[in-house]
Design an enzyme around this catalytic site. Structure first.
Site, PDB file in Angstrom:
ATOM      1  N   TYR A  14      -1.150  -0.422  10.376  1.00  0.00           N
ATOM      2  CA  TYR A  14      -1.246  -0.855   8.970  1.00  0.00           C
ATOM      3  C   TYR A  14      -0.043  -0.462   8.336  1.00  0.00           C
ATOM      4  O   TYR A  14       0.519  -1.167   7.300  1.00  0.00           O
ATOM      5  CB  TYR A  14      -2.410  -0.250   8.546  1.00  0.00           C
TER       6      TYR A  14
ATOM      7  N   SER B 211       0.901  -1.201  -0.097  1.00  0.00           N
ATOM      8  CA  SER B 211      -0.008   0.083  -0.039  1.00  0.00           C
ATOM      9  C   SER B 211       0.821   1.247  -0.011  1.00  0.00           C
ATOM     10  O   SER B 211       2.155   1.194   0.522  1.00  0.00           O
ATOM     11  CB  SER B 211      -0.924   0.060   1.215  1.00  0.00           C
TER      12      SER B 211
HETATM   13  P1  NAP Z   1     -11.494  -6.020   0.686  1.00  0.00           P
HETATM   14  O1  NAP Z   1     -12.419  -5.515  -0.350  1.00  0.00           O
HETATM   15  O2  NAP Z   1     -11.901  -5.954   2.050  1.00  0.00           O
HETATM   16  O3  NAP Z   1     -10.837  -7.384   0.277  1.00  0.00           O
HETATM   17  C1  NAP Z   1      -9.711  -8.068   1.251  1.00  0.00           C
HETATM   18  C2  NAP Z   1     -10.332  -9.610   1.229  1.00  0.00           C
HETATM   19  O4  NAP Z   1      -9.489 -10.325   1.954  1.00  0.00           O
HETATM   20  C3  NAP Z   1     -11.682  -9.719   1.861  1.00  0.00           C
HETATM   21  O5  NAP Z   1     -12.464 -10.577   1.110  1.00  0.00           O
HETATM   22  C4  NAP Z   1     -11.484 -10.244   3.216  1.00  0.00           C
HETATM   23  O6  NAP Z   1     -12.458 -11.071   3.982  1.00  0.00           O
HETATM   24  C5  NAP Z   1     -10.243 -11.164   2.885  1.00  0.00           C
HETATM   25  N1  NAP Z   1      -9.232 -11.411   4.220  1.00  0.00           N
HETATM   26  C6  NAP Z   1      -9.115 -10.406   5.164  1.00  0.00           C
HETATM   27  N2  NAP Z   1      -8.632 -11.154   6.085  1.00  0.00           N
HETATM   28  C7  NAP Z   1      -8.034 -12.465   5.752  1.00  0.00           C
HETATM   29  C8  NAP Z   1      -7.423 -13.570   6.248  1.00  0.00           C
HETATM   30  N3  NAP Z   1      -6.864 -13.501   7.199  1.00  0.00           N
HETATM   31  N4  NAP Z   1      -7.402 -14.520   5.408  1.00  0.00           N
HETATM   32  C9  NAP Z   1      -7.749 -14.632   4.112  1.00  0.00           C
HETATM   33  N5  NAP Z   1      -8.441 -13.618   3.547  1.00  0.00           N
HETATM   34  C10 NAP Z   1      -8.762 -12.393   4.375  1.00  0.00           C
HETATM   35  O7  NAP Z   1     -10.318  -4.758   0.457  1.00  0.00           O
HETATM   36  P2  NAP Z   1      -9.431  -4.505  -0.864  1.00  0.00           P
HETATM   37  O8  NAP Z   1      -9.591  -3.098  -0.681  1.00  0.00           O
HETATM   38  O9  NAP Z   1      -9.853  -4.935  -1.955  1.00  0.00           O
HETATM   39  O10 NAP Z   1      -8.057  -4.716  -0.337  1.00  0.00           O
HETATM   40  C11 NAP Z   1      -7.127  -5.858  -1.006  1.00  0.00           C
HETATM   41  C12 NAP Z   1      -5.825  -5.604  -0.577  1.00  0.00           C
HETATM   42  O11 NAP Z   1      -5.531  -4.233  -0.939  1.00  0.00           O
HETATM   43  C13 NAP Z   1      -5.400  -5.421   0.900  1.00  0.00           C
HETATM   44  O12 NAP Z   1      -4.323  -6.117   1.327  1.00  0.00           O
HETATM   45  C14 NAP Z   1      -5.532  -3.937   1.244  1.00  0.00           C
HETATM   46  O13 NAP Z   1      -4.670  -3.623   2.525  1.00  0.00           O
HETATM   47  C15 NAP Z   1      -4.999  -3.381  -0.166  1.00  0.00           C
HETATM   48  N6  NAP Z   1      -5.015  -2.023  -0.260  1.00  0.00           N
HETATM   49  C16 NAP Z   1      -6.072  -1.498  -0.482  1.00  0.00           C
HETATM   50  C17 NAP Z   1      -6.297  -0.028  -0.723  1.00  0.00           C
HETATM   51  C18 NAP Z   1      -7.805   0.464  -0.971  1.00  0.00           C
HETATM   52  O14 NAP Z   1      -8.031   1.789  -0.920  1.00  0.00           O
HETATM   53  N7  NAP Z   1      -8.990  -0.549  -0.966  1.00  0.00           N
HETATM   54  C19 NAP Z   1      -5.324   0.583  -0.955  1.00  0.00           C
HETATM   55  C20 NAP Z   1      -3.988  -0.029  -0.715  1.00  0.00           C
HETATM   56  C21 NAP Z   1      -3.931  -1.287  -0.390  1.00  0.00           C
HETATM   57  P3  NAP Z   1     -13.552 -10.596   4.678  1.00  0.00           P
HETATM   58  O15 NAP Z   1     -14.039  -9.357   3.886  1.00  0.00           O
HETATM   59  O16 NAP Z   1     -14.454 -11.725   4.949  1.00  0.00           O
HETATM   60  O17 NAP Z   1     -12.730 -10.146   6.052  1.00  0.00           O
END
Ligand code: NAP
Length: 249
Positions: A155, A140
């Site tokens: 984080y 990130s």
């Molecule tokens: P998201 O929609 O919440 O997707 C994350 C997924 O990971 C969810 O399905 C979640 O399941 C699952 N998860 C959480 N904990 C887990 C575990 N212990 N084992 C297996 N699966 C798990 O979020 P996203 O925005 O797509 O984020 C994806 C990645 O991008 C993350 O690593 C996040 O930190 C990174 N990121 C996101 C952003 C942003 O602005 N969205 C920016 C920078 C980086 P549940 O929902 O059931 O918990």
């Protein structure tokens, strides 16, 4: 032309339809890959796999090293090998430093950094046999700028740790022809961020992003496709910024 012909891939964090992992799996499948999805909830990940036409769905907590080993073995068997991994599973939390509990701290590090380590270590044997083997870790922008938006210091630490892990792994696994890279998204419109800023903060953020919008999950998936495919065949150990110009450094 498809960019991932005969590519066997695992994508974690892929169960949410508006999430980055789902978009990555979708784009990989459109580009000819066979993809096994991993996420926490069995029902959600199975239904995602059905909708996406994925090769498999496995429920697994990426912070559990034993469970990840088992899940990787379960994924590799039907795929007949492994060429690519994208670890998108992750969590966020905005607690201020003084409010972060011991449990918050350990969960953040265990899922985001430990999960990346578990996936990486468990997939090395299969990736060593793979073709154009590529591991993509989702870090990130927060890992470089110290959080400060929806993710606070734990984080940021977990995501910064991924950058060091990726560089070390790239150095070590290059001779085995495994490329290891990190992708650092800025603000992406997913359930992790949607509606969390409020109109004033959102406007201020958008004013600071040269491209004038938050990323869509597809924007991130396209960069992932680049890192997974032969287009980036001479790149390893890099951090690819995908933030619309928000964080220039
Ligand atoms: P998201 O929609 O919440 O997707 C994350 C997924 O990971 C969810 O399905 C979640 O399941 C699952 N998860 C959480 N904990 C887990 C575990 N212990 N084992 C297996 N699966 C798990 O979020 P996203 O925005 O797509 O984020 C994806 C990645 O991008 C993350 O690593 C996040 O930190 C990174 N990121 C996101 C952003 C942003 O602005 N969205 C920016 C920078 C980086 P549940 O929902 O059931 O918990």
């Amino acid at each position: 032309m498809t960019l991932l012909p005969q590519t066997r891939a695992i994508v974690t964090g892929a169960a949410r339809k508006d999430g980055i992992g789902w978009a990555v799996a979708h784009l990989f499948i459109l580009n000819g890959a066979q993809v096994v999805l991993i996420d926490l909830d069995q029902e959600m990940v199975q239904s995602a796999a059905t909708e996406l036409g994925a090769a498999g769905a496995i429920a697994c907590d990426v912070s559990d090293q034993g469970a990840v080993r088992t899940a990787v073995a379960q994924a590799v068997a039907p795929l007949g090998g492994l060429d690519c991994v994208v670890n998108s599973a992750g969590i966020v939390n905005a607690n201020r430093l003084s409010d972060i509990t011991d449990a918050d701290w350990h969960r953040m590090i265990d899922v985001n950094l430990g999960g990346t380590f578990n996936l990486l270590q468990s997939t090395i044997p299969a990736l060593t046999e793979g073709k154009n083997a590529s591991f993509v870790a989702i870090s990130s922008m927060a890992g470089m700028r110290g959080g400060g938006l929806l993710g606070s210091s734990h984080y940021a630490a977990s995501k910064a740790g991924i950058l060091g892990l990726v560089k070390g792994a790239a150095r070590e696994l290059g001779p085995a022809k495994i490329r290891v890279n990190a992708l650092a998204p800025g603000i992406v419109d997913t359930s992790m961020t949607r509606g969390k800023f409020g109109p004033d903060w959102e406007k201020m953020l958008l004013d600071q992003i040269p491209l004038g919008r938050f990323a869509s999950p597809d924007d991130i998936a396209k960069a992932c496709l680049f890192l997974a495919s032969d287009l980036s065949c001479y790149m390893t150990g890099v951090t690819l910024d995908v933030n619309g110009g928000y964080f220039l450094h």
